[in-house]
Design an enzyme around this catalytic site. Structure first.
Site, short mmCIF file in Angstrom:
data_model
loop_
_atom_site.label_atom_id
_atom_site.label_comp_id
_atom_site.label_asym_id
_atom_site.label_seq_id
_atom_site.Cartn_x
_atom_site.Cartn_y
_atom_site.Cartn_z
N ASP A 257 -67.76 14.60 -35.14
CA ASP A 257 -67.06 14.82 -33.87
C ASP A 257 -65.90 13.84 -33.72
O ASP A 257 -65.87 13.01 -32.80
CB ASP A 257 -68.05 14.70 -32.71
CG ASP A 257 -69.12 15.78 -32.76
OD1 ASP A 257 -68.82 16.89 -33.25
OD2 ASP A 257 -70.26 15.52 -32.33
N LYS B 65 -71.60 18.79 -39.81
CA LYS B 65 -71.30 19.76 -38.76
C LYS B 65 -69.86 19.56 -38.30
O LYS B 65 -69.46 18.45 -37.97
CB LYS B 65 -72.25 19.57 -37.56
CG LYS B 65 -72.10 20.67 -36.51
CD LYS B 65 -72.41 20.17 -35.11
CE LYS B 65 -71.26 19.37 -34.55
NZ LYS B 65 -71.34 19.13 -33.09
N LYS C 17 -69.63 27.80 -31.35
CA LYS C 17 -70.31 28.42 -30.19
C LYS C 17 -69.50 29.56 -29.56
O LYS C 17 -69.18 29.54 -28.38
CB LYS C 17 -70.58 27.35 -29.13
CG LYS C 17 -71.46 26.20 -29.59
CD LYS C 17 -71.70 25.22 -28.45
CE LYS C 17 -72.55 24.03 -28.87
NZ LYS C 17 -71.81 23.12 -29.77
N HIS D 271 -68.36 32.94 -27.79
CA HIS D 271 -68.91 33.70 -26.66
C HIS D 271 -67.78 34.58 -26.11
O HIS D 271 -66.90 34.11 -25.41
CB HIS D 271 -69.40 32.73 -25.58
CG HIS D 271 -70.19 33.38 -24.48
ND1 HIS D 271 -70.97 32.67 -23.62
CD2 HIS D 271 -70.31 34.69 -24.11
CE1 HIS D 271 -71.55 33.49 -22.75
NE2 HIS D 271 -71.16 34.72 -23.03
N ASP D 272 -67.82 35.87 -26.45
CA ASP D 272 -66.75 36.77 -26.03
C ASP D 272 -67.28 38.20 -26.13
O ASP D 272 -68.47 38.41 -26.42
CB ASP D 272 -65.52 36.57 -26.92
CG ASP D 272 -64.20 36.83 -26.20
OD1 ASP D 272 -64.12 37.86 -25.49
OD2 ASP D 272 -63.28 36.02 -26.32
N ILE D 273 -66.42 39.17 -25.91
CA ILE D 273 -66.85 40.56 -26.01
C ILE D 273 -67.19 40.88 -27.47
O ILE D 273 -66.66 40.26 -28.40
CB ILE D 273 -65.79 41.53 -25.46
CG1 ILE D 273 -64.50 41.45 -26.29
CG2 ILE D 273 -65.50 41.24 -23.99
CD1 ILE D 273 -63.49 42.52 -25.93
N PRO D 274 -68.09 41.83 -27.70
CA PRO D 274 -68.55 42.10 -29.06
C PRO D 274 -67.45 42.37 -30.08
O PRO D 274 -67.52 41.88 -31.22
CB PRO D 274 -69.47 43.32 -28.88
CG PRO D 274 -70.00 43.16 -27.49
CD PRO D 274 -68.86 42.61 -26.69
N THR E 283 -64.34 41.30 -30.20
CA THR E 283 -63.66 40.05 -30.56
C THR E 283 -64.55 39.18 -31.43
O THR E 283 -64.09 38.59 -32.41
CB THR E 283 -63.27 39.29 -29.27
OG1 THR E 283 -62.37 40.09 -28.52
CG2 THR E 283 -62.62 37.96 -29.61
N THR F 253 -78.44 20.97 -25.06
CA THR F 253 -79.38 19.87 -24.89
C THR F 253 -78.96 18.91 -23.79
O THR F 253 -79.70 17.99 -23.45
CB THR F 253 -79.57 19.10 -26.21
OG1 THR F 253 -78.29 18.77 -26.76
CG2 THR F 253 -80.35 19.93 -27.21
N GLN G 207 -76.96 13.40 -23.44
CA GLN G 207 -78.01 14.34 -23.79
C GLN G 207 -79.23 14.12 -22.90
O GLN G 207 -79.56 13.00 -22.54
CB GLN G 207 -78.42 14.17 -25.26
CG GLN G 207 -77.28 14.31 -26.25
CD GLN G 207 -76.96 15.76 -26.55
OE1 GLN G 207 -77.25 16.64 -25.77
NE2 GLN G 207 -76.31 16.01 -27.68
N GLY H 233 -75.30 13.03 -34.52
CA GLY H 233 -73.94 12.55 -34.36
C GLY H 233 -73.86 11.06 -34.15
O GLY H 233 -73.84 10.28 -35.09
N ARG H 234 -73.85 10.66 -32.88
CA ARG H 234 -73.55 9.27 -32.55
C ARG H 234 -74.54 8.26 -33.11
O ARG H 234 -74.17 7.12 -33.37
CB ARG H 234 -73.44 9.15 -31.02
CG ARG H 234 -72.14 9.74 -30.49
CD ARG H 234 -72.14 9.92 -28.99
NE ARG H 234 -72.84 11.12 -28.59
CZ ARG H 234 -72.75 11.66 -27.37
NH1 ARG H 234 -72.01 11.08 -26.45
NH2 ARG H 234 -73.40 12.77 -27.08
#
Length: 234
Positions: free
Chosen positions: A10, A32, A61, A63-66, A68, A121, A192, A212-213
């Site tokens: 990140d 990642k 992640k 998240h849109d119309i199918p 797209t 999380t 978190q 990550g951290r």
């Protein structure tokens, strides 16, 4: 997915990422790539990491119309990554479109595994119920989204370690549970809420960890990675 620990890169840009990897001698560990790095560097960062021998979880992640999502995943499939994801709250049709896009874009090669993000999380019960108006517990919601994702072609989910045991009972042991929010004992939980150590995540049935951290901000990141791996393998 071949490795149990993914280091969350990140960082702001490739220069910062490369400096971290070189300074601490990370050469072929699984990593990642999230929104910060991917939106700055684009697909080129994936190629650079692949050239270094890293297995990649592309964590953007979607998240849109199918329609797209299908087209986006068809392009993502060509990046030679191990894992990628969508939001489970996008619904069954969207998840199904994501899987179809990955399969159609892979041109006969193995498609990346598709994960559905259940609940972040950083979320707790109060947020779920008072802000999102979901009148179920976190565990029940995660299990429901996991089953919905499985029915529509996902290979697994992203969830906290605390929901893994319950969703495995419903979805089976082969359904992947990738768990972020992992912290070594020496590191705080930051923003978190539903955190776990590598040892606890393994005991609860997680298949892979995203850390990550606890690694990237450690005084000795390579040693922190080694400790996490030893704890997982023990």
């Amino acid at each position: 997915m071949n490795k149990p620990i993914y280091i969350a890169l990140d960082f702001n840009d490739w220069q910062e990422t490369e400096r971290f990897l070189d300074l601490h001698n990370f050469n072929n560990e699984a990593v990642k790539v999230g929104m910060e790095l991917f939106y700055r560097e684009g697909p080129d960062v994936v190629k650079r990491l692949r050239d270094r021998g890293h297995e990649i979880f592309l964590d953007i992640k979607l998240h849109d119309i199918p329609t797209t999502i299908y087209k986006a995943m068809k392009n993502i499939a060509k990046l030679d990554i191990a894992l990628t994801n969508v939001h489970g709250l996008g619904g069954g049709e969207m998840i199904r479109a994501a899987k179809e896009g990955l399969l159609d874009g892979s041109d006969g090669a193995k498609a990346p595994d598709l994960l559905a993000v259940t609940l972040l999380t950083s979320m707790h019960e109060e947020t779920l119920q008072s802000e999102l108006k979901i009148n179920h517990s976190i565990e029940d919601t995660v299990v429901h989204l996991a089953k919905l994702s499985q029915i529509n072609g996902a290979d697994g989910v992203v969830c906290s370690a605390h929901e893994v045991r319950a969703l495995k009972q419903i979805c089976g042991e082969e359904f992947l549970a990738v768990t972020p929010g992992i912290r070594l004992l020496s590191h705080g939980s930051d923003d978190q809420k539903r955190v776990a150590t590598p040892k606890l995540a393994k005991e609860l049935g997680a298949d892979a960890l995203v850390i990550g951290r606890s690694i990237t901000l450690a005084d000795d990141p390579k040693q922190a990675y080694k400790l996490a791996k030893e704890e997982w393998e023990a």
